[in-house]
Each structure stands twice: as structure tokens, then as C-alpha cells.
Design a protein around this motif. Structure first.
Motif: not given
Length: 247
Positions: A9, A80, A85, A87, A130, A132, A135
Motif C-alpha cells: 500500500k 490509510v 494501511g 507500507d 501506521h 509495519p 516499510s
């Protein structure tokens, strides 16, 4: 085209045309769902969104002014929400102001700082809430961060060199979270704002080692590589792609 970014994303700021649009298209071709911001040219944004959809991926076009802090933060939040989300953040939106130092106005100075530096920090600050582990944050800077070969580029070079310090500092903050941050520093790129047959194109071509402008797709390919899974050990770096202009 490989699918190294399958399911990722992405938000690309300033993604409706030029380098930004090329990055949006390339990342979609590699499997990412892509949100991007644009300021005013809705027709360009629609064309770019359509190219993402034709690649079989989700596109989200967000009207946002990178000079407005709340719109920058809102664009990340919109991404988001719409994509589920984030990345990868690619801070591409930027402006170039070139003028003799004694004619630069305070408003010009403030605007270039707001868009080229402050917006990058704010978007990154919001995105990492946001993101993880694994990223990526990638800033589109300029080879002028390291070398300004002509007069009139002081505040532009200043704004781009500020990103060098920013990624060095943020790499220390984000490393323990598994997030990398880097700059890409292009040289002359053939875009609508900087055409390869423009007023200064012969001079710029002669200053490179390869005697040509880059195509936006070449910058996009570099961005796709940095966004991918094989670059987790590259962070805090400013990576130049300028055809030898700085050589």
C-alpha cells in the motif's frame, strides 16, 4: 514486470504527472495499490489513476496542497483509510524556485521550505504511525543537494540538502522499527516543467557524462527498487541518479 510489491500500500505525493506519475505507474505494475496526491490538475490525476486501474490495482487520487500542513497529514490518513494501511511513502511533491539571492522574497523562501522540506517531515511523521516493519520512505530530492552548478539556485539547493540531514537523522529513529528512509537525487529529467528541448537543455545535456536527460521512467525504476524487499540494508542514504552531472 515482476510483482515484488504485490499487495503493498503506497502513497506518492505529487503523483499526477512527471516523475510522480511514472512512479505511481511503475509501482502499480509491480503489484502495489497506490494513492497519490495532486494539487490542481484533475484531468492528469484521472489519467494516472486510470493507468493504475489498468494494471489491475486500486488507485486513490487525493487533492492536497503540500504547503498546507493539515492537508499533508490528511493525505496520509486518507491513504490509510482507503487502502487499509501504508507500507511505502514516496515524498515526491516539490517546487523549484530559481532567482538571484537579492531578489528572493520571504514568501518564496517560506513556500519552498514548506513544500520541499516541512511536508516531507510531516508526511513521514504521520505515516510511521501506521507502517509495519519492512516499510519504506523514499524522498525525491535532487543532485543539487550536493552540487549547484549555476547561479540563482540557493534556496532550491538549500531545501534539497536539508533532506540529506533529515534522512540521516530519521534513519536512526526508524531503524529499530524496521523502516528505511532514503533520498533519490535525480539530475535533469525530461518532464513538462523541465523539457529536454527547453531553454537550458543543451547546457544541461553537455554537463552530463551521457549527454542526455533522464526519462521519468528511469527514476521510477530506481524508486521501485528502493521500495522493494531487497533493500532493507539501505537507509540514511542519498543516492544520485544524474547521468554523471556530479562526476
Amino acid at each position: 514486470m515482476n510483482q515484488a510489491l504485490q499487495g503493498k500500500k503506497v502513497l506518492v505525493t505529487g503523483g499526477s504527472r512527471g516523475i510522480g506519475a511514472a512512479i505511481v505507474k511503475r509501482l502499480a505494475q509491480e503489484g502495489a495499490d497506490v494513492a497519490f496526491t495532486y494539487h490542481s490538475r484533475e484531468e492528469d490525476a484521472e489519467k494516472t489513476a486510470k493507468s493504475v486501474q489498468e494494471a489491475g490495482r486500486k488507485a486513490v487520487a487525493i487533492r492536497a496542497d503540500s504547503a498546507d500542513p493539515q492537508e499533508v497529514i490528511g493525505a496520509v490518513q486518507h491513504t490509510v483509510q482507503a487502502l487499509g494501511g501504508i507500507d511505502i511513502l514516496i515524498n515526491n511533491a516539490g517546487i523549484g524556485t530559481f532567482a538571484p539571492v537579492d531578489s528572493v522574497s520571504l514568501s518564496e523562501l517560506d513556500r519552498i521550505w514548506a513544500i520541499n522540506v516541512r511536508a516531507v517531515f510531516l508526511a513521514s511523521q504521520e505515516a510511521i504511525k501506521h507502517m509495519p516493519s519492512g516499510s519504506r520512505i523514499i524522498n525525491i530530492s535532487s543532485c543539487n543537494a550536493d552540487r549547484m552548478p549555476f547561479a540563482g539556485g540557493s534556496i532550491y539547493a538549500m531545501s534539497k540538502s536539508a533532506l540529506t540531514g533529515l534522512v540521516k537523522g530519521l534513519s536512526r529513529d526508524l531503524g529499530p522499527r524496521g523502516i528505511t528512509i532514503n533520498n533519490i537525487q535525480p539530475g535533469p529529467v525530461a518532464t513538462e516543467m523541465n523539457p529536454e528541448d527547453g531553454e537550458f537543455s543543451d547546457l544541461m545535456k553537455s554537463a552530463t557524462a551521457v549527454s542526455r536527460y533522464s526519462m521519468p521512467e528511469e527514476i521510477a525504476a530506481f524508486a521501485a527498487y528502493l521500495a522493494g524487499p531487497e533493500t532493507g540494508f539501505i537507509t540514511g542514504a542519498s543516492l544520485t541518479i544524474d547521468g554523471g552531472l556530479s562526476a
